[in-house]
Design a protein around this motif. Structure first.
Motif, PDB file in Angstrom:
ATOM      1  N   ARG A  22       0.821  -1.212   0.000  1.00  0.00           N
ATOM      2  CA  ARG A  22       0.000   0.000   0.000  1.00  0.00           C
ATOM      3  C   ARG A  22       0.857   1.264   0.000  1.00  0.00           C
ATOM      4  N   GLU A  23       1.938   1.256   0.791  1.00  0.00           N
ATOM      5  CA  GLU A  23       2.714   2.482   0.987  1.00  0.00           C
ATOM      6  C   GLU A  23       3.864   2.657  -0.002  1.00  0.00           C
ATOM      7  N   VAL A  24       4.410   1.544  -0.496  1.00  0.00           N
ATOM      8  CA  VAL A  24       5.580   1.622  -1.374  1.00  0.00           C
ATOM      9  C   VAL A  24       5.235   1.271  -2.820  1.00  0.00           C
ATOM     10  N   VAL A  25       4.515   0.173  -3.023  1.00  0.00           N
ATOM     11  CA  VAL A  25       4.238  -0.297  -4.383  1.00  0.00           C
ATOM     12  C   VAL A  25       3.143   0.521  -5.053  1.00  0.00           C
ATOM     13  N   ALA A  26       2.021   0.710  -4.369  1.00  0.00           N
ATOM     14  CA  ALA A  26       0.862   1.369  -4.985  1.00  0.00           C
ATOM     15  C   ALA A  26       1.176   2.749  -5.559  1.00  0.00           C
ATOM     16  N   PRO A  27       1.926   3.588  -4.871  1.00  0.00           N
ATOM     17  CA  PRO A  27       2.163   4.931  -5.406  1.00  0.00           C
ATOM     18  C   PRO A  27       2.966   4.965  -6.705  1.00  0.00           C
ATOM     19  N   VAL A  28       3.747   3.917  -6.984  1.00  0.00           N
ATOM     20  CA  VAL A  28       4.612   3.942  -8.164  1.00  0.00           C
ATOM     21  C   VAL A  28       4.207   2.924  -9.225  1.00  0.00           C
ATOM     22  N   ALA A  29       3.235   2.062  -8.930  1.00  0.00           N
ATOM     23  CA  ALA A  29       2.884   0.969  -9.847  1.00  0.00           C
ATOM     24  C   ALA A  29       2.459   1.479 -11.212  1.00  0.00           C
ATOM     25  N   ALA A  30       1.633   2.505 -11.250  1.00  0.00           N
ATOM     26  CA  ALA A  30       1.141   3.018 -12.535  1.00  0.00           C
ATOM     27  C   ALA A  30       2.275   3.579 -13.378  1.00  0.00           C
ATOM     28  N   ASP A  33       4.307   0.763 -14.805  1.00  0.00           N
ATOM     29  CA  ASP A  33       3.488   0.097 -15.812  1.00  0.00           C
ATOM     30  C   ASP A  33       3.482   0.890 -17.119  1.00  0.00           C
ATOM     31  N   GLU A  34       3.291   2.187 -17.010  1.00  0.00           N
ATOM     32  CA  GLU A  34       3.248   3.030 -18.208  1.00  0.00           C
ATOM     33  C   GLU A  34       4.593   3.083 -18.902  1.00  0.00           C
ATOM     34  N   ALA A  35       5.675   3.161 -18.133  1.00  0.00           N
ATOM     35  CA  ALA A  35       7.023   3.240 -18.708  1.00  0.00           C
ATOM     36  C   ALA A  35       7.530   1.877 -19.162  1.00  0.00           C
ATOM     37  N   ARG A  36       6.862   0.791 -18.711  1.00  0.00           N
ATOM     38  CA  ARG A  36       7.267  -0.581 -19.027  1.00  0.00           C
ATOM     39  C   ARG A  36       8.713  -0.820 -18.599  1.00  0.00           C
ATOM     40  N   THR A  37       9.027  -0.399 -17.396  1.00  0.00           N
ATOM     41  CA  THR A  37      10.373  -0.562 -16.862  1.00  0.00           C
ATOM     42  C   THR A  37      10.336  -1.404 -15.591  1.00  0.00           C
ATOM     43  N   PHE A  38      11.426  -2.106 -15.351  1.00  0.00           N
ATOM     44  CA  PHE A  38      11.528  -2.992 -14.195  1.00  0.00           C
ATOM     45  C   PHE A  38      11.709  -2.164 -12.925  1.00  0.00           C
ATOM     46  N   PRO A  39      10.948  -2.462 -11.872  1.00  0.00           N
ATOM     47  CA  PRO A  39      10.965  -1.618 -10.659  1.00  0.00           C
ATOM     48  C   PRO A  39      12.093  -1.983  -9.688  1.00  0.00           C
ATOM     49  N   LEU A  70       5.436 -17.591   1.549  1.00  0.00           N
ATOM     50  CA  LEU A  70       5.682 -16.961   0.254  1.00  0.00           C
ATOM     51  C   LEU A  70       4.374 -16.618  -0.439  1.00  0.00           C
ATOM     52  N   CYS A  71       3.421 -17.541  -0.409  1.00  0.00           N
ATOM     53  CA  CYS A  71       2.123 -17.313  -1.062  1.00  0.00           C
ATOM     54  C   CYS A  71       1.382 -16.137  -0.436  1.00  0.00           C
ATOM     55  N   LEU A  72       1.439 -16.021   0.875  1.00  0.00           N
ATOM     56  CA  LEU A  72       0.793 -14.892   1.549  1.00  0.00           C
ATOM     57  C   LEU A  72       1.384 -13.571   1.066  1.00  0.00           C
ATOM     58  N   ALA A  73       2.699 -13.525   0.924  1.00  0.00           N
ATOM     59  CA  ALA A  73       3.354 -12.308   0.454  1.00  0.00           C
ATOM     60  C   ALA A  73       2.959 -11.995  -0.981  1.00  0.00           C
ATOM     61  N   ILE A  74       2.930 -13.020  -1.829  1.00  0.00           N
ATOM     62  CA  ILE A  74       2.552 -12.823  -3.233  1.00  0.00           C
ATOM     63  C   ILE A  74       1.129 -12.301  -3.342  1.00  0.00           C
ATOM     64  N   GLU A  75       0.219 -12.865  -2.548  1.00  0.00           N
ATOM     65  CA  GLU A  75      -1.171 -12.417  -2.603  1.00  0.00           C
ATOM     66  C   GLU A  75      -1.292 -10.935  -2.261  1.00  0.00           C
ATOM     67  N   GLU A  76      -0.625 -10.509  -1.191  1.00  0.00           N
ATOM     68  CA  GLU A  76      -0.741  -9.109  -0.780  1.00  0.00           C
ATOM     69  C   GLU A  76      -0.148  -8.161  -1.815  1.00  0.00           C
ATOM     70  N   LEU A  77       0.958  -8.543  -2.432  1.00  0.00           N
ATOM     71  CA  LEU A  77       1.538  -7.703  -3.483  1.00  0.00           C
ATOM     72  C   LEU A  77       0.612  -7.603  -4.683  1.00  0.00           C
ATOM     73  N   ALA A  78      -0.016  -8.726  -5.051  1.00  0.00           N
ATOM     74  CA  ALA A  78      -0.871  -8.752  -6.238  1.00  0.00           C
ATOM     75  C   ALA A  78      -2.158  -7.962  -6.052  1.00  0.00           C
ATOM     76  N   ARG A  79      -2.559  -7.710  -4.823  1.00  0.00           N
ATOM     77  CA  ARG A  79      -3.728  -6.857  -4.597  1.00  0.00           C
ATOM     78  C   ARG A  79      -3.495  -5.463  -5.153  1.00  0.00           C
ATOM     79  N   VAL A  80      -2.215  -5.095  -5.256  1.00  0.00           N
ATOM     80  CA  VAL A  80      -1.838  -3.766  -5.723  1.00  0.00           C
ATOM     81  C   VAL A  80      -1.225  -3.801  -7.124  1.00  0.00           C
ATOM     82  N   VAL A 356      -7.981  -0.637 -11.763  1.00  0.00           N
ATOM     83  CA  VAL A 356      -8.762  -1.747 -12.321  1.00  0.00           C
ATOM     84  C   VAL A 356      -8.407  -2.010 -13.775  1.00  0.00           C
ATOM     85  N   ALA A 357      -7.999  -0.968 -14.493  1.00  0.00           N
ATOM     86  CA  ALA A 357      -7.593  -1.172 -15.889  1.00  0.00           C
ATOM     87  C   ALA A 357      -6.336  -2.037 -15.948  1.00  0.00           C
ATOM     88  N   ARG A 358      -5.391  -1.771 -15.038  1.00  0.00           N
ATOM     89  CA  ARG A 358      -4.174  -2.583 -14.976  1.00  0.00           C
ATOM     90  C   ARG A 358      -4.509  -4.016 -14.549  1.00  0.00           C
TER      91      ARG A 358
END
Length: 386
Positions: A22-30, A33-39, A70-80, A356-358
């Motif tokens: 929520r605090e680190v990934v969400a603000p930069v994900a878009a 995604d738009e730049a198509r660059t590895f984070p 590991l699965c718990l971590a993946i799930e939470e990341l994928a929510r964003v 939601v588009a992503r």
């Protein structure tokens, strides 16, 4: 029924990753995604948290947890963001796990500490241009010559294979002189190819529908030479070993799909409370409320399915059918929830500025990668004796 309650330690991990997402990934994900660059900065943050080492022993630099963590971590990341989630899933489940499961002690000591620390990424070279669902159709070859494996061939759609921190690619290749075992089948083995190695090339990154911030390349091997001791596991067991890795990986992909499905619920609930039409929030309309209720139910059932598959795997019980069912249902739930969330957002759902588009673009691959939905049905039917 599986016990879906998390232990105190598991819940603490889940909340920690949820906050990071929520605090680190969400603000930069878009933007990524738009730049198509590895984070890279996000991946570095995940490494600092120890996420890449979750299921590995502390003796190899891991966290000493398990595959479910590991699965718990993946799930939470994928929510964003699914790109970040698949980077973790592929790096651990496909890049490092084969070495942990089948590697020699020397190979584990050499490769796992860097991979578990997240300082480097491993990749899994199975799929080929002419061998997708038919993974046994491998045409890449590896012949022994003067104490070295000489690898020739190509691979397709390989995640984490071309980043600046990619350390190695594990490649399946036909290794017998005749290409056949004594029983007449292909002798397929696994070979560790370090990056860089002369003759190994990661082609230009694919232009993909989704997972824009995930690294994916075609690979070519032109007389690539690596030491004989880079054989991973027993000679001729490469295909069988990777099928085991894929069984486990389907649980992790299910977790990713659940995260995406839940993320669609999160965004839809928020929007349905804020968006007004005809003088009231759209969430007060039964058509919207029922749609979101069905989305929540899908995510819940899919989560229960992957929890059950993971529990059976960790208990040492047969889990092939459960992993296939979880992957089949969870990927469908992700695709359906993404479509429904886009519909709830209306015209705004078609704008890339909204998550939601992503999610919509990222969802479809979940019905294809690590075994198509059709393959999952075949596996389930076989387990039923059909």
């Amino acid at each position: 029924m599986p016990d879906t309650r998390l232990t105190e330690e598991q819940e603490s991990l889940r909340k920690t990753v949820e906050a990071f997402a929520r605090e680190v990934v969400a603000p930069v994900a878009a933007a990524y995604d738009e730049a198509r660059t590895f984070p890279y900065p996000v991946v570095a943050g995940m490494a600092e948290m120890g996420l890449f080492g979750l299921p590995f022993p502390e003796s190899y630099g891991g966290q000493g947890a398990d595959y479910f963590a590991l699965c718990l971590a993946i799930e939470e990341l994928a929510r964003v963001d699914s790109s970040v989630a698949i980077t973790l899933e592929a790096a651990v489940g496909l890049g490092a796990m084969p070495i942990h499961r089948f590697g020699s002690e020397a190979q584990k000591q050499q490769w796992l500490p860097l991979l578990a620390a997240g300082q480097a990424l491993g990749a899994f070279g199975l799929t080929e241009p002419g061998a997708g669902s038919d993974a046994g159709g491998t045409r890449t070859t590896a012949r022994l010559e003067d104490g070295q494996w000489v690898v020739n061939g190509s691979k397709a759609f390989i995640t984490n294979s071309g980043t600046d921190i990619t350390l190695l690619v594990t490649v399946t290749a036909v290794t017998a002189v005749t290409g056949r075992t004594a029983a007449g089948g292909k002798e397929i083995s696994s070979i560790l190819v370090p990056v860089p190695t002369p003759g190994f090339t990661a082609g230009p990154a694919y232009s993909k529908v989704g997972w824009h911030a995930s690294d994916t390349h075609p690979l070519t091997f032109d007389d690539v030479r690596v030491p004989e001791e880079n054989l991973l596991g027993e000679r001729g067991r490469g295909y069988a070993n990777f099928l085991q890795i894929l069984d486990e990986g389907r649980i992790a992909i299910s977790a990713l799909a659940v995260g995406l499905a839940q993320g669609c619920v999160d965004e839809s609930v928020k929007y349905a409370r804020e968006r007004e039409a005809f003088g009231r929030p759209i969430g007060q309309n039964q058509a919207i409320a029922f749609k979101i209720a069905e989305m929540e139910a899908r995510a819940y059932v899919a989560r229960t399915a992957y929890y059950d598959a993971a529990a059976k795997m960790l208990a040492g019980r047969s889990f092939k059918k459960e992993a296939a069912m979880a992957k089949l249902f969870a990927s469908d739930a992700a695709v359906t929830n993404a479509r429904e969330a886009t519909q709830i957002y209306g015209g705004y759902g078609f704008m890339n500025e909204y998550p939601v588009a992503r999610h919509w673009r990222d969802a479809k691959i979940l019905e294809i990668g690590e075994g198509t939905s059709e393959v999952q049905k075949i596996l389930i039917a076989r387990e039923l004796g059909l």
